[in-house]
Design a protein around this motif. Structure first.
Motif, PDB file in Angstrom:
ATOM      1  N   ARG A  53       4.367   1.904   0.312  1.00  0.00           N
ATOM      2  CA  ARG A  53       3.803   2.225  -0.996  1.00  0.00           C
ATOM      3  C   ARG A  53       2.398   2.804  -0.916  1.00  0.00           C
ATOM      4  N   GLN A  54       2.082   3.552  -1.953  1.00  0.00           N
ATOM      5  CA  GLN A  54       0.724   4.083  -2.085  1.00  0.00           C
ATOM      6  C   GLN A  54       0.311   3.932  -3.532  1.00  0.00           C
ATOM      7  N   HIS A  55      -0.938   3.519  -3.746  1.00  0.00           N
ATOM      8  CA  HIS A  55      -1.418   3.366  -5.112  1.00  0.00           C
ATOM      9  C   HIS A  55      -2.691   4.169  -5.309  1.00  0.00           C
ATOM     10  N   THR A  56      -2.789   4.831  -6.452  1.00  0.00           N
ATOM     11  CA  THR A  56      -3.997   5.578  -6.787  1.00  0.00           C
ATOM     12  C   THR A  56      -4.435   5.168  -8.185  1.00  0.00           C
ATOM     13  N   GLY A  57      -5.685   4.790  -8.308  1.00  0.00           N
ATOM     14  CA  GLY A  57      -6.235   4.459  -9.625  1.00  0.00           C
ATOM     15  C   GLY A  57      -7.111   5.607 -10.077  1.00  0.00           C
ATOM     16  N   LEU A  58      -6.945   6.038 -11.335  1.00  0.00           N
ATOM     17  CA  LEU A  58      -7.722   7.167 -11.847  1.00  0.00           C
ATOM     18  C   LEU A  58      -8.327   6.782 -13.187  1.00  0.00           C
ATOM     19  N   LEU A  59      -9.370   5.990 -13.151  1.00  0.00           N
ATOM     20  CA  LEU A  59     -10.039   5.472 -14.347  1.00  0.00           C
ATOM     21  C   LEU A  59      -9.046   4.779 -15.279  1.00  0.00           C
ATOM     22  N   LEU A  60      -8.423   5.497 -16.216  1.00  0.00           N
ATOM     23  CA  LEU A  60      -7.505   4.823 -17.111  1.00  0.00           C
ATOM     24  C   LEU A  60      -6.046   5.048 -16.736  1.00  0.00           C
ATOM     25  N   ALA A  61      -5.820   5.914 -15.778  1.00  0.00           N
ATOM     26  CA  ALA A  61      -4.440   6.175 -15.354  1.00  0.00           C
ATOM     27  C   ALA A  61      -4.221   5.613 -13.953  1.00  0.00           C
ATOM     28  N   MET A  62      -2.974   5.388 -13.615  1.00  0.00           N
ATOM     29  CA  MET A  62      -2.658   4.911 -12.282  1.00  0.00           C
ATOM     30  C   MET A  62      -1.444   5.661 -11.773  1.00  0.00           C
ATOM     31  N   ARG A  63      -1.380   5.802 -10.465  1.00  0.00           N
ATOM     32  CA  ARG A  63      -0.217   6.458  -9.898  1.00  0.00           C
ATOM     33  C   ARG A  63       0.367   5.587  -8.789  1.00  0.00           C
ATOM     34  N   PHE A  64       1.665   5.397  -8.862  1.00  0.00           N
ATOM     35  CA  PHE A  64       2.362   4.624  -7.840  1.00  0.00           C
ATOM     36  C   PHE A  64       3.269   5.571  -7.072  1.00  0.00           C
ATOM     37  N   SER A  65       3.096   5.613  -5.772  1.00  0.00           N
ATOM     38  CA  SER A  65       3.981   6.440  -4.964  1.00  0.00           C
ATOM     39  C   SER A  65       4.644   5.545  -3.935  1.00  0.00           C
ATOM     40  N   LYS A  66       5.829   5.945  -3.519  1.00  0.00           N
ATOM     41  CA  LYS A  66       6.461   5.209  -2.435  1.00  0.00           C
ATOM     42  C   LYS A  66       7.358   6.115  -1.616  1.00  0.00           C
ATOM     43  N   MET A  67       7.552   5.709  -0.396  1.00  0.00           N
ATOM     44  CA  MET A  67       8.429   6.423   0.505  1.00  0.00           C
ATOM     45  C   MET A  67       9.449   5.407   0.977  1.00  0.00           C
ATOM     46  N   GLU A  68      10.707   5.716   0.700  1.00  0.00           N
ATOM     47  CA  GLU A  68      11.755   4.746   0.937  1.00  0.00           C
ATOM     48  C   GLU A  68      12.780   5.341   1.879  1.00  0.00           C
ATOM     49  N   HIS A 108       3.275   4.970   7.110  1.00  0.00           N
ATOM     50  CA  HIS A 108       2.496   3.782   6.762  1.00  0.00           C
ATOM     51  C   HIS A 108       0.997   4.046   6.890  1.00  0.00           C
ATOM     52  N   ARG A 109       0.598   4.652   7.980  1.00  0.00           N
ATOM     53  CA  ARG A 109      -0.830   4.914   8.193  1.00  0.00           C
ATOM     54  C   ARG A 109      -1.372   5.879   7.146  1.00  0.00           C
ATOM     55  N   ASP A 110      -0.594   6.902   6.841  1.00  0.00           N
ATOM     56  CA  ASP A 110      -1.025   7.901   5.868  1.00  0.00           C
ATOM     57  C   ASP A 110      -1.186   7.269   4.482  1.00  0.00           C
ATOM     58  N   MET A 111      -0.176   6.528   4.043  1.00  0.00           N
ATOM     59  CA  MET A 111      -0.202   5.986   2.687  1.00  0.00           C
ATOM     60  C   MET A 111      -1.194   4.840   2.547  1.00  0.00           C
ATOM     61  N   THR A 112      -1.335   4.045   3.614  1.00  0.00           N
ATOM     62  CA  THR A 112      -2.304   2.951   3.555  1.00  0.00           C
ATOM     63  C   THR A 112      -3.730   3.512   3.490  1.00  0.00           C
ATOM     64  N   THR A 113      -3.999   4.541   4.281  1.00  0.00           N
ATOM     65  CA  THR A 113      -5.332   5.144   4.260  1.00  0.00           C
ATOM     66  C   THR A 113      -5.632   5.729   2.880  1.00  0.00           C
ATOM     67  N   LYS A 114      -4.625   6.387   2.270  1.00  0.00           N
ATOM     68  CA  LYS A 114      -4.836   6.979   0.947  1.00  0.00           C
ATOM     69  C   LYS A 114      -5.041   5.899  -0.114  1.00  0.00           C
ATOM     70  N   THR A 115      -4.364   4.755   0.054  1.00  0.00           N
ATOM     71  CA  THR A 115      -4.565   3.653  -0.880  1.00  0.00           C
ATOM     72  C   THR A 115      -5.972   3.082  -0.716  1.00  0.00           C
ATOM     73  N   LEU A 116      -6.424   2.963   0.534  1.00  0.00           N
ATOM     74  CA  LEU A 116      -7.780   2.462   0.780  1.00  0.00           C
ATOM     75  C   LEU A 116      -8.814   3.385   0.151  1.00  0.00           C
ATOM     76  N   ALA A 117      -8.559   4.683   0.184  1.00  0.00           N
ATOM     77  CA  ALA A 117      -9.512   5.651  -0.347  1.00  0.00           C
ATOM     78  C   ALA A 117      -9.403   5.782  -1.863  1.00  0.00           C
ATOM     79  N   GLY A 118      -8.179   5.748  -2.384  1.00  0.00           N
ATOM     80  CA  GLY A 118      -7.999   6.075  -3.797  1.00  0.00           C
ATOM     81  C   GLY A 118      -7.413   4.965  -4.640  1.00  0.00           C
TER      82      GLY A 118
END
Ligand SMILES: [Zn+2]
Length: 119
Positions: free
Chosen positions: A6-21, A33-43
């Motif tokens: 999974r990957q999560h992005t918070g954008l002030l009042l909006a949120m985005r949930f992404s996943k790769m299954e 895993h490394r790509d999505m975890t890093t993006k979650t840590l950043a965003g």
């Protein structure tokens, strides 16, 4: 092995949930895993609900996925010849260090908000 990363992005009042299954071998699983975890840590922190809940929940979820991935054997050469390069570990990617700057950023926002609401 069948996993959901999974990957999560918070954008002030909006949120985005992404996943790769999908059924992934160890190399592809670790790469994604490394790509999505890093993006979650950043965003994954840029909305209040994300900061309090979804950022952590996503990282925790991926942590369990990571444990399962590392138990897989190294992949044998795949029939299609396509195996992703796992790349650098998460903590050797600069974007993974965004959370270190978070307290300062949120405090700045908080005081800026306080200061502007006194008028
Ligand atoms: Zn693969």
């Amino acid at each position: 092995m069948r996993v959901t990363i999974r990957q999560h992005t918070g954008l002030l009042l909006a949120m985005r949930f992404s996943k790769m299954e999908g059924p992934l071998c160890r190399s592809c699983g670790v790469a994604i895993h490394r790509d999505m975890t890093t993006k979650t840590l950043a965003g994954g922190w840029w909305s209040p609900v994300s900061l309090v809940f979804f950022g952590w929940a996503t990282l925790l979820w991926n942590l369990f996925v990571h444990v399962r991935l590392t138990r897989l054997p190294q992949p044998s050469p795949s029939p299609t010849g396509v195996v992703m390069d796992p790349g650098r570990p998460v903590f050797r990617r600069p974007a993974a260090y965004v959370p270190l700057a978070l307290p300062a950023l949120w405090l700045t926002l908080y005081f800026w908000n306080q200061a502007s609401s006194t008028y």
